[in-house]
Scaffold this motif. Sequence first.
Motif, PDB file in Angstrom:
ATOM      1  N   GLY A 227       1.113  64.243   4.128  1.00 49.48           N
ATOM      2  CA  GLY A 227       0.270  64.701   5.226  1.00 49.48           C
ATOM      3  C   GLY A 227       0.091  63.642   6.304  1.00 49.48           C
ATOM      4  N   ARG A 228      -0.096  64.093   7.520  1.00 51.01           N
ATOM      5  CA  ARG A 228      -0.387  63.204   8.637  1.00 51.01           C
ATOM      6  C   ARG A 228      -1.388  63.884   9.557  1.00 51.01           C
ATOM      7  N   ALA A 229      -2.162  63.083  10.275  1.00 53.33           N
ATOM      8  CA  ALA A 229      -3.160  63.628  11.185  1.00 53.33           C
ATOM      9  C   ALA A 229      -2.477  64.377  12.323  1.00 53.33           C
ATOM     10  N   PRO A 230      -3.073  65.473  12.820  1.00 51.75           N
ATOM     11  CA  PRO A 230      -2.459  66.201  13.937  1.00 51.75           C
ATOM     12  C   PRO A 230      -2.502  65.421  15.248  1.00 51.75           C
ATOM     13  N   ASP A 231      -3.434  64.455  15.357  1.00 52.17           N
ATOM     14  CA  ASP A 231      -3.537  63.648  16.570  1.00 52.17           C
ATOM     15  C   ASP A 231      -3.168  62.200  16.266  1.00 52.17           C
ATOM     16  N   ASP A 232      -4.102  61.432  15.685  1.00 52.68           N
ATOM     17  CA  ASP A 232      -3.773  60.088  15.207  1.00 52.68           C
ATOM     18  C   ASP A 232      -4.669  59.762  14.022  1.00 52.68           C
ATOM     19  N   GLU A 233      -4.324  58.714  13.288  1.00 55.87           N
ATOM     20  CA  GLU A 233      -5.028  58.416  12.036  1.00 55.87           C
ATOM     21  C   GLU A 233      -6.438  57.877  12.281  1.00 55.87           C
ATOM     22  N   LEU A 261      -2.851  51.840   9.067  1.00 59.18           N
ATOM     23  CA  LEU A 261      -1.788  52.054   8.088  1.00 59.18           C
ATOM     24  C   LEU A 261      -2.189  53.190   7.151  1.00 59.18           C
ATOM     25  N   ARG A 262      -1.321  54.170   6.997  1.00 58.75           N
ATOM     26  CA  ARG A 262      -1.581  55.267   6.065  1.00 58.75           C
ATOM     27  C   ARG A 262      -0.413  55.378   5.093  1.00 58.75           C
ATOM     28  N   HIS A 263      -0.736  55.422   3.801  1.00 57.73           N
ATOM     29  CA  HIS A 263       0.296  55.550   2.777  1.00 57.73           C
ATOM     30  C   HIS A 263      -0.199  56.451   1.653  1.00 57.73           C
ATOM     31  N   ASP A 264       0.635  57.372   1.249  1.00 60.28           N
ATOM     32  CA  ASP A 264       0.345  58.145   0.048  1.00 60.28           C
ATOM     33  C   ASP A 264       0.409  57.230  -1.171  1.00 60.28           C
ATOM     34  N   VAL A 265      -0.392  57.536  -2.177  1.00 62.38           N
ATOM     35  CA  VAL A 265      -0.455  56.716  -3.388  1.00 62.38           C
ATOM     36  C   VAL A 265       0.409  57.343  -4.470  1.00 62.38           C
ATOM     37  N   HIS A 266       1.449  56.636  -4.838  1.00 65.39           N
ATOM     38  CA  HIS A 266       2.290  57.033  -5.966  1.00 65.39           C
ATOM     39  C   HIS A 266       2.076  56.036  -7.102  1.00 65.39           C
ATOM     40  N   HIS A 267       2.113  56.521  -8.310  1.00 66.61           N
ATOM     41  CA  HIS A 267       1.961  55.622  -9.447  1.00 66.61           C
ATOM     42  C   HIS A 267       2.919  56.028 -10.560  1.00 66.61           C
ATOM     43  N   LEU A 268       2.929  55.226 -11.619  1.00 62.56           N
ATOM     44  CA  LEU A 268       3.873  55.405 -12.730  1.00 62.56           C
ATOM     45  C   LEU A 268       3.056  55.703 -13.987  1.00 62.56           C
ATOM     46  N   PRO A 269       2.545  56.937 -14.122  1.00 58.94           N
ATOM     47  CA  PRO A 269       1.667  57.233 -15.259  1.00 58.94           C
ATOM     48  C   PRO A 269       2.359  57.192 -16.609  1.00 58.94           C
ATOM     49  N   ASP A 270       3.659  57.435 -16.628  1.00 56.92           N
ATOM     50  CA  ASP A 270       4.419  57.357 -17.879  1.00 56.92           C
ATOM     51  C   ASP A 270       5.121  56.007 -17.938  1.00 56.92           C
ATOM     52  N   PRO A 271       4.735  55.139 -18.870  1.00 56.29           N
ATOM     53  CA  PRO A 271       5.301  53.784 -18.877  1.00 56.29           C
ATOM     54  C   PRO A 271       6.794  53.771 -19.166  1.00 56.29           C
ATOM     55  N   LEU A 272       7.447  52.764 -18.651  1.00 56.49           N
ATOM     56  CA  LEU A 272       8.859  52.538 -18.973  1.00 56.49           C
ATOM     57  C   LEU A 272       8.991  52.134 -20.437  1.00 56.49           C
ATOM     58  N   PRO A 273      10.174  52.340 -21.026  1.00 53.61           N
ATOM     59  CA  PRO A 273      10.371  51.890 -22.407  1.00 53.61           C
ATOM     60  C   PRO A 273      10.383  50.377 -22.547  1.00 53.61           C
ATOM     61  N   ALA A 274      10.705  49.686 -21.474  1.00 52.56           N
ATOM     62  CA  ALA A 274      10.745  48.217 -21.465  1.00 52.56           C
ATOM     63  C   ALA A 274      10.730  47.770 -20.014  1.00 52.56           C
ATOM     64  N   PHE A 275      10.458  46.502 -19.803  1.00 52.41           N
ATOM     65  CA  PHE A 275      10.521  45.931 -18.464  1.00 52.41           C
ATOM     66  C   PHE A 275      11.802  45.121 -18.261  1.00 52.41           C
ATOM     67  N   HIS A 276      12.773  45.330 -19.126  1.00 48.55           N
ATOM     68  CA  HIS A 276      14.016  44.580 -18.987  1.00 48.55           C
ATOM     69  C   HIS A 276      15.178  45.364 -19.586  1.00 48.55           C
TER      70      HIS A 276
END
Length: 396
Positions: A227-233, A261-276
């Motif tokens: 989403g974005r503002a119809p005019d400005d943020e 600055l406007r940014h949608d929030v994405h996250h990683l709710p399902d953990p990775l099996p490893a960090f390497h």
Amino acid sequence: MEQRRAIVVGAGIGGLTAAVALHRDGWQVTVLERAADLAPVGAGIGLAPNAQRALDVIGLGDRVRDLAAWQGDGGMRTPDGRWLARTNATAAAARFGGPLVLLHRATLVEILASALPDGTVRTAAAAALVDPGDDHRPARLATPQGEAEAELVVGADGIRSVTRHALFPGHQGTRYSGCTTWRVVVPAPARPFAPHETWGAGRLWGTQPLKDGRIYAYAMATAPAGGRAPDDEKAELLRLFGDWHHPVPEILAAVDPAQVLRHDVHHLPDPLPAFHRGRVALLGDAAHAMMPSLGQGGNQAIEDAVVLAHHARSAADFVPGPALAAYTADRLPRTTAIVRKAARTGAVTMLSARPAVALRSALVGAVSRLGPGLVLRGFDGIADWHPPVAPAPRVS
């Protein structure tokens, strides 16, 4: 013995911290950054004592502490200005062994980059993993200058990490949290105020001082993705927060619409099996993107970086299998718990139904009256973390 080579993909906070830590431990480090320059996307960042202690390992903690600006009271409020919970800078420092430091991301990037040799960071240099390598062969990356090899690759390429996808193509990756954020830095208003975070119905606002006299303000609200503002943020912020308590209207009056600055929030709710995998390690948002509800995204990236460097130097010849497995064992459980706590806190913060919001305010207020420090107790087990290695002398 030939010097060990490390390539860091991404020159954000975590990537630069890892580069400094590895450089201090004798690695030949190159940082490859996709963007054309190091101008950070973002406004402010809060560094809690856990991240400051991690920066002590590379001699930079005191430089950050010198920028502490929060003095006196602060806490949580309602949109009409009523205080739900109070705390103060002295209590926070006593509980966790140091102050909360709010600074501009550009300042932190400058501090980190200044601790690296000239030429370490290469901008406009997108990199893609070709082969993660193993204990017997180096990792390989495709770069604008051709293929590069390294004994260690650090994937610090953020929420949309191409390194993460290359290592774990079957993982579903990040998910939209249902919230979007705004961030601004403005001159301080004429009337004084206490630092605060204010919770409304499906909306949040925070106002915090910076050492240079400016104000860092941030906001979050539930919204459809993209989403974005119809005019400005700025106009959107005025619609959402313009009638909230002082100093919110004064802050918004000082905002330049082009600087929001406007940014949608994405996250990683399902953990990775490893960090390497192989000779490649992930850190920061590439490994465990989280909601900003606890303000720990950058802090955990800094922790990752110093713990990774600690394990990377644990054997004279650096055998990646055991070294990086130890890194995953140290970081995966801790960051998974913080990602989940941030999601729970975010869900409570973004409650929008009037009965739920009223109940939330009543419970927060009641618990706060029963015992001071409600805001601080939420960071037990997080801000009191200590790194597995002793501090280094300060870098001037």
